[in-house]
Design a protein around this motif. Sequence first.
Motif, PDB file in Angstrom:
ATOM      1  N   ILE A  22      36.326  40.366  27.649  1.00  0.00           N
ATOM      2  CA  ILE A  22      35.619  40.041  28.889  1.00  0.00           C
ATOM      3  C   ILE A  22      36.812  40.097  29.939  1.00  0.00           C
ATOM      4  CG2 ILE A  22      35.725  37.692  30.858  1.00  0.00           C
ATOM      5  CD1 ILE A  22      35.745  35.557  27.793  1.00  0.00           C
ATOM      6  N   GLY A  25      38.243  45.993  33.507  1.00  0.00           N
ATOM      7  CA  GLY A  25      39.656  47.089  34.536  1.00  0.00           C
ATOM      8  C   GLY A  25      40.233  47.105  33.436  1.00  0.00           C
ATOM      9  N   PRO A  26      41.551  48.170  33.939  1.00  0.00           N
ATOM     10  CA  PRO A  26      41.984  48.880  32.680  1.00  0.00           C
ATOM     11  C   PRO A  26      42.827  48.596  31.463  1.00  0.00           C
ATOM     12  CG  PRO A  26      43.923  48.350  35.211  1.00  0.00           C
ATOM     13  CD  PRO A  26      42.000  48.295  35.169  1.00  0.00           C
ATOM     14  N   VAL A  27      42.987  47.035  31.720  1.00  0.00           N
ATOM     15  CA  VAL A  27      43.765  46.624  30.303  1.00  0.00           C
ATOM     16  C   VAL A  27      42.209  45.914  29.266  1.00  0.00           C
ATOM     17  CG1 VAL A  27      44.739  44.631  29.608  1.00  0.00           C
ATOM     18  CG2 VAL A  27      45.349  45.285  31.644  1.00  0.00           C
ATOM     19  N   ASP A  46      31.334  42.834  31.679  1.00  0.00           N
ATOM     20  CA  ASP A  46      32.614  42.969  33.324  1.00  0.00           C
ATOM     21  C   ASP A  46      31.450  42.582  34.340  1.00  0.00           C
ATOM     22  OD1 ASP A  46      35.332  43.899  34.382  1.00  0.00           O
ATOM     23  OD2 ASP A  46      33.643  43.126  35.638  1.00  0.00           O
ATOM     24  N   LEU A  48      30.516  43.167  37.413  1.00  0.00           N
ATOM     25  CA  LEU A  48      31.295  44.331  38.753  1.00  0.00           C
ATOM     26  C   LEU A  48      30.139  44.684  37.218  1.00  0.00           C
ATOM     27  CD1 LEU A  48      34.716  44.400  39.518  1.00  0.00           C
ATOM     28  CD2 LEU A  48      33.534  43.168  40.993  1.00  0.00           C
ATOM     29  N   GLN A  54      40.116  46.363  39.348  1.00  0.00           N
ATOM     30  CA  GLN A  54      40.437  45.986  41.234  1.00  0.00           C
ATOM     31  C   GLN A  54      40.820  47.736  41.167  1.00  0.00           C
ATOM     32  OE1 GLN A  54      44.249  43.878  41.402  1.00  0.00           O
ATOM     33  NE2 GLN A  54      43.785  42.648  39.927  1.00  0.00           N
ATOM     34  N   LYS A  62      43.103  55.506  45.856  1.00  0.00           N
ATOM     35  CA  LYS A  62      45.052  55.575  46.269  1.00  0.00           C
ATOM     36  C   LYS A  62      45.490  56.187  45.023  1.00  0.00           C
ATOM     37  CE  LYS A  62      48.030  51.177  47.771  1.00  0.00           C
ATOM     38  NZ  LYS A  62      48.814  51.537  46.431  1.00  0.00           N
ATOM     39  N   THR A 127      40.763  39.950  29.561  1.00  0.00           N
ATOM     40  CA  THR A 127      41.631  40.361  30.479  1.00  0.00           C
ATOM     41  C   THR A 127      40.385  40.751  31.428  1.00  0.00           C
ATOM     42  OG1 THR A 127      40.199  42.096  29.492  1.00  0.00           O
ATOM     43  CG2 THR A 127      42.290  42.569  28.798  1.00  0.00           C
ATOM     44  N   ALA A 128      40.505  39.360  32.085  1.00  0.00           N
ATOM     45  CA  ALA A 128      40.073  38.871  33.529  1.00  0.00           C
ATOM     46  C   ALA A 128      40.272  39.421  35.187  1.00  0.00           C
ATOM     47  CB  ALA A 128      39.174  37.694  33.572  1.00  0.00           C
ATOM     48  N   PRO A 263      35.128  29.835  36.621  1.00  0.00           N
ATOM     49  CA  PRO A 263      34.983  29.649  34.838  1.00  0.00           C
ATOM     50  C   PRO A 263      35.847  29.427  34.134  1.00  0.00           C
ATOM     51  CG  PRO A 263      33.243  31.498  35.224  1.00  0.00           C
ATOM     52  CD  PRO A 263      34.549  31.111  36.272  1.00  0.00           C
ATOM     53  N   LYS A 303      53.212  42.369  35.901  1.00  0.00           N
ATOM     54  CA  LYS A 303      51.399  42.836  36.600  1.00  0.00           C
ATOM     55  C   LYS A 303      51.022  43.890  37.049  1.00  0.00           C
ATOM     56  CE  LYS A 303      50.164  37.644  37.426  1.00  0.00           C
ATOM     57  NZ  LYS A 303      49.412  36.766  37.837  1.00  0.00           N
ATOM     58  N   LEU A 304      51.438  45.040  35.829  1.00  0.00           N
ATOM     59  CA  LEU A 304      51.047  46.363  36.082  1.00  0.00           C
ATOM     60  C   LEU A 304      50.445  46.495  35.084  1.00  0.00           C
ATOM     61  CD1 LEU A 304      55.517  47.531  36.385  1.00  0.00           C
ATOM     62  CD2 LEU A 304      53.263  47.353  38.402  1.00  0.00           C
TER      63      LEU A 304
HETATM   64  C1  LIG Z   1      45.703  47.694  46.420  1.00  0.00           C
HETATM   65  C2  LIG Z   1      46.190  47.582  45.035  1.00  0.00           C
HETATM   66  C3  LIG Z   1      47.262  48.771  44.525  1.00  0.00           C
HETATM   67  C4  LIG Z   1      47.700  48.518  43.016  1.00  0.00           C
HETATM   68  N1  LIG Z   1      48.639  48.907  43.045  1.00  0.00           N
HETATM   69  C5  LIG Z   1      49.317  49.288  41.486  1.00  0.00           C
HETATM   70  C6  LIG Z   1      49.994  50.515  41.208  1.00  0.00           C
HETATM   71  O1  LIG Z   1      49.816  51.554  41.838  1.00  0.00           O
HETATM   72  N2  LIG Z   1      50.481  49.898  40.276  1.00  0.00           N
HETATM   73  C7  LIG Z   1      49.665  49.306  38.672  1.00  0.00           C
HETATM   74  O2  LIG Z   1      50.461  49.595  37.555  1.00  0.00           O
HETATM   75  N3  LIG Z   1      49.650  48.437  39.351  1.00  0.00           N
HETATM   76  C8  LIG Z   1      48.907  48.353  40.766  1.00  0.00           C
HETATM   77  N4  LIG Z   1      47.723  47.328  41.081  1.00  0.00           N
HETATM   78  C9  LIG Z   1      47.391  46.447  40.377  1.00  0.00           C
HETATM   79  C10 LIG Z   1      46.784  46.722  38.870  1.00  0.00           C
HETATM   80  O3  LIG Z   1      46.274  47.371  39.882  1.00  0.00           O
HETATM   81  C11 LIG Z   1      46.876  45.538  38.227  1.00  0.00           C
HETATM   82  O4  LIG Z   1      47.819  44.942  37.183  1.00  0.00           O
HETATM   83  C12 LIG Z   1      45.797  45.496  37.499  1.00  0.00           C
HETATM   84  O5  LIG Z   1      44.032  45.877  37.834  1.00  0.00           O
HETATM   85  C13 LIG Z   1      45.034  44.471  36.403  1.00  0.00           C
HETATM   86  O6  LIG Z   1      44.078  45.237  35.145  1.00  0.00           O
HETATM   87  P1  LIG Z   1      43.636  44.496  34.704  1.00  0.00           P
HETATM   88  O7  LIG Z   1      42.571  44.498  33.725  1.00  0.00           O
HETATM   89  O8  LIG Z   1      44.240  42.973  33.957  1.00  0.00           O
HETATM   90  O9  LIG Z   1      42.784  43.088  35.666  1.00  0.00           O
HETATM   91  P2  LIG Z   1      41.845  44.041  36.448  1.00  0.00           P
HETATM   92  O10 LIG Z   1      41.760  45.288  37.378  1.00  0.00           O
HETATM   93  O11 LIG Z   1      41.702  42.380  37.602  1.00  0.00           O
HETATM   94  O12 LIG Z   1      40.530  43.222  35.938  1.00  0.00           O
HETATM   95  C14 LIG Z   1      39.431  42.281  35.577  1.00  0.00           C
HETATM   96  C15 LIG Z   1      38.397  42.800  35.708  1.00  0.00           C
HETATM   97  O13 LIG Z   1      37.290  41.099  34.703  1.00  0.00           O
HETATM   98  C16 LIG Z   1      36.292  40.668  35.710  1.00  0.00           C
HETATM   99  N5  LIG Z   1      35.934  39.316  35.530  1.00  0.00           N
HETATM  100  C17 LIG Z   1      36.545  38.496  36.010  1.00  0.00           C
HETATM  101  N6  LIG Z   1      36.159  37.123  35.759  1.00  0.00           N
HETATM  102  C18 LIG Z   1      35.275  37.610  34.371  1.00  0.00           C
HETATM  103  C19 LIG Z   1      33.916  36.673  33.759  1.00  0.00           C
HETATM  104  N7  LIG Z   1      34.403  35.369  33.824  1.00  0.00           N
HETATM  105  N8  LIG Z   1      33.208  37.189  33.284  1.00  0.00           N
HETATM  106  C20 LIG Z   1      33.257  38.787  33.167  1.00  0.00           C
HETATM  107  N9  LIG Z   1      34.050  39.542  34.187  1.00  0.00           N
HETATM  108  C21 LIG Z   1      35.462  38.752  34.387  1.00  0.00           C
HETATM  109  C22 LIG Z   1      36.514  41.341  37.296  1.00  0.00           C
HETATM  110  O14 LIG Z   1      35.136  41.486  37.755  1.00  0.00           O
HETATM  111  C23 LIG Z   1      37.197  42.904  36.871  1.00  0.00           C
HETATM  112  O15 LIG Z   1      36.420  43.922  37.277  1.00  0.00           O
HETATM  113  C24 LIG Z   1      47.513  47.151  42.512  1.00  0.00           C
HETATM  114  C25 LIG Z   1      45.939  46.870  42.360  1.00  0.00           C
HETATM  115  C26 LIG Z   1      46.322  46.051  44.190  1.00  0.00           C
HETATM  116  C27 LIG Z   1      45.352  45.551  44.946  1.00  0.00           C
END
Ligand SMILES: Cc1cc2nc3c(=O)[nH]c(=O)nc-3n(C[C@H](O)[C@H](O)[C@H](O)COP(=O)(O)OP(=O)(O)OC[C@H]3O[C@@H](n4cnc5c(N)ncnc54)[C@H](O)[C@@H]3O)c2cc1C
Length: 345
Positions: A22, A25-27, A46, A48, A54, A62, A127-128, A263, A303-304
């Motif tokens: 779920i 994102g990158p993770v 997802d 989106l 993000q 960026k 991985t939300a 949720p 949180k990276l």
């Molecule tokens: C402006 C900015 C700059 C950044 N720069 C850096 C950087 O230089 N280096 C770095 O390491 N990190 C950076 N970050 C942080 C980095 O973006 C996050 O650590 C990373 O995106 C986390 O990835 P993730 O996959 O855990 O979650 P996210 O990228 O938040 O993805 C989560 C996904 O889950 C989906 N989702 C959520 N709930 C639900 C649901 N109930 N059902 C279906 N889908 C759902 C969302 O739509 C989203 O697409 C930055 C963040 C920002 C805002």
Amino acid sequence: MSDAAQNAAPADVNDLFDLTIIGAGPVGLFGTFYAGMRGMKVKLIDSLAELGGQLSALYPDKYIYDMAGFPKVVAKDLVRDLSAQALQFAPTVCLEEKVMTLTKTDEGFALGTDKGVTHRTKTVLITAGVGAFAPKKLEKAEFARFEGHGLHYVIPKLEIFKGRRVLVVGGGDSAVDWALALNEIASEVTLIHRRDSFRAHEDSVKKLHASTVRVMLFHELEDITGDGAVNGAVVYDNRSKEKTTLALDDVVVNFGFLANLGPIKTWGLNLEKISLVVNQQMETNIEGVMAAGDITTYPGKLKLIVTGVGEATMAVCTAKMRCDPKASYFPGHSSGNAAFGEGGH
Ligand SMILES: Cc1cc2nc3c(=O)[nH]c(=O)nc-3n(C[C@H](O)[C@H](O)[C@H](O)COP(=O)(O)OP(=O)(O)OC[C@H]3O[C@@H](n4cnc5c(N)ncnc54)[C@H](O)[C@@H]3O)c2cc1C
């Protein structure tokens, strides 16, 4: 839907999947790839319309500087490559679908979505990220009329600022990085910050002070002017109250983001503020439900992206052992994996 997602296998919603992830994102993308490497039948969902979380939604243009193997990489390019990596084992991808419910079943879990679909899965990886995220906005409600007309809270494309006069508001990494990036393309960049020091990486602050960006410390935004579109702003020194009028085309506000798990809060998972508590194998308190990335917390959590993709790898290996108790947690090295056509070690 992105090109990459269109190449994915069509979603067969009735199948039982080994692992459903779920959040794309990158993770989640890296988790999808790794589950494919481990021979699992995997689905990625997802809310989106695009892959990338993000990175796609908030900062596609960026530069990211702390990604292993890349001196610097534009966020959208990283998403493109993570997507290509994730989709090579033809996972099922469901976009624009928000998971609303998680229910335990005899075979694993049923995930109910806002499209009225129920996804069947043996294990789940959440991985939300921060859930549904939205930028913090300027307090004055009357500024809302400028949104889409020169007032920006996210920057979808850097090139729209070409030759324009831009005011950046904020004092964190985003504000400093955007000011530097915009300075390469805009005709003039001014950065205002209400304090005298930035909450940004030291190297970025050093670059900012060495750049041609006009930095106004102890300054805050009082007004945005314009008839339809932004044509200026009034800023003031919060010590002397002296006002300065700036002629502008754009105002870019970087006050951070408000997160809402939505949720997920109702699924019976152990939470610490807005994060899911996980153990060293990335398991939540519900057996068979793992979590990784920004949504998790444990002692030492960062949180990276780099740490998140490592967590996703561990979570997938934990899920693999649940689906196939004879499987080992450590699968060996990818460089010796037959899936890449090189045979074993
Ligand atoms: C402006 C900015 C700059 C950044 N720069 C850096 C950087 O230089 N280096 C770095 O390491 N990190 C950076 N970050 C942080 C980095 O973006 C996050 O650590 C990373 O995106 C986390 O990835 P993730 O996959 O855990 O979650 P996210 O990228 O938040 O993805 C989560 C996904 O889950 C989906 N989702 C959520 N709930 C639900 C649901 N109930 N059902 C279906 N889908 C759902 C969302 O739509 C989203 O697409 C930055 C963040 C920002 C805002």
